[in-house]
Write an enzyme that holds these catalytic residues in place. Structure first.
Site, PDB file in Angstrom:
ATOM      1  N   LYS A  76       0.856  -1.192   0.000  1.00  0.00           N
ATOM      2  CA  LYS A  76       0.000   0.000   0.000  1.00  0.00           C
ATOM      3  C   LYS A  76       0.888   1.237   0.000  1.00  0.00           C
ATOM      4  O   LYS A  76       1.806   1.361   0.829  1.00  0.00           O
ATOM      5  CB  LYS A  76      -0.864  -0.042   1.258  1.00  0.00           C
ATOM      6  CG  LYS A  76      -2.217   0.616   1.136  1.00  0.00           C
ATOM      7  CD  LYS A  76      -3.020   0.290   2.408  1.00  0.00           C
ATOM      8  CE  LYS A  76      -4.318   1.025   2.450  1.00  0.00           C
ATOM      9  NZ  LYS A  76      -4.936   0.927   3.786  1.00  0.00           N
TER      10      LYS A  76
HETATM   11  O1  G3P Z   1      -7.466   1.830   5.761  1.00  0.00           O
HETATM   12  C1  G3P Z   1      -7.891   3.052   5.319  1.00  0.00           C
HETATM   13  C2  G3P Z   1      -9.253   3.506   5.775  1.00  0.00           C
HETATM   14  O2  G3P Z   1     -10.216   2.513   5.590  1.00  0.00           O
HETATM   15  C3  G3P Z   1      -9.324   4.282   7.034  1.00  0.00           C
HETATM   16  O3  G3P Z   1     -10.620   4.469   7.514  1.00  0.00           O
HETATM   17  O4  G3P Z   1     -12.194   5.147   9.277  1.00  0.00           O
HETATM   18  O5  G3P Z   1      -9.765   5.775   9.476  1.00  0.00           O
HETATM   19  O6  G3P Z   1     -11.238   6.878   7.814  1.00  0.00           O
HETATM   20  P1  G3P Z   1     -10.969   5.633   8.587  1.00  0.00           P
END
Ligand code: G3P
Length: 217
Positions: free
Chosen positions: A83
């Protein structure tokens, strides 16, 4: 639609993988930090627990260092996807790693333009963050529709991996649009399963059945 778990919690991953509904896992530096454990150990364990792709994110921000970290992460297990952040350096590293046969997930995508560049750089996945866009009064799901339309116009093979999913409706809306993957916290996958009418209906069936005194086996 493929379901990925967006967590580095190995206990949660093992529990939900046992349901047969988990096609892969995504992690990020914040999720790894939350475990309090060494990243290489966590990623290796997750890769053994899940057959599908497991995204492991670099923390370098410069092209050369991204390549070195990406190659190191890729060696941890056969199903590691590297990633990278959707920056100029990340796009360049994506092109190079992809040409080496390493699958790349370009993350922190917030615009159709960035998604177009991700596809042109040969990314296997692009991760648009719907929840974080909604948080700042932008249309997260609208971004998914735009990306799918653009990718369709050119037959790009990059998969749209809907990320920053906060609730079941994000998953349903993404599925209606035909997104390839949704990555979600364990709580959202559990919320997709549960319905109060299912619980109520089952309780009624079992109560009626008990009155018969029968058993099936
Ligand atoms: O892994 C990336 C993403 O899904 C992060 O989510 O909830 O931290 O915005 P969030």
């Amino acid at each position: 639609m493929k379901f990925f778990l967006d967590t580095a919690d190995i206990t949660e991953i093992r529990q939900l993988a046992a349901l047969g509904l988990v096609d892969g896992v995504t992690t990020n530096p914040s999720l790894i930090a939350k475990t309090g454990r060494k990243m290489s150990e966590v990623i290796t364990e997750i890769c053994a627990a899940v057959d599908g792709p497991v995204s492991a994110e670099v923390t370098a921000t410069e092209h050369g260092a991204m390549l070195a970290e990406g190659r190191t992460l890729r060696k941890l297990a056969h199903n590691v996807v590297v990633k990278l952040p959707l920056t100029a350096e990340g796009l360049r590293a994506c092109r190079d790693l992809s040409e080496e046969g390493i699958l790349v997930n370009l993350t922190l995508c917030f615009s159709p333009a960035q998604a177009l560049l991700a596809a042109k750089a040969g990314a296997a996945y692009v991760s648009p963050f719907v929840g974080r866009l909604d948080d700042v009064s932008h249309d997260g799901i609208g971004l998914i529709a735009d990306i799918l339309e653009i990718y369709d116009n050119y037959d790009f093979s990059t998969e749209v991996l809907v990320a920053s999913v906060r609730h079941p409706m994000h998953v349903i809306q993404a599925a209606k649009l035909g997104a390839d993957v949704a990555t979600m916290p364990p709580s959202v996958l559990r919320a997709l399963i549960n319905h109060p009418l299912t619980d109520k209906g089952l309780a009624g069936f079992l109560a009626d059945w008990a009155k018969t005194g029968q058993t099936i086996l």
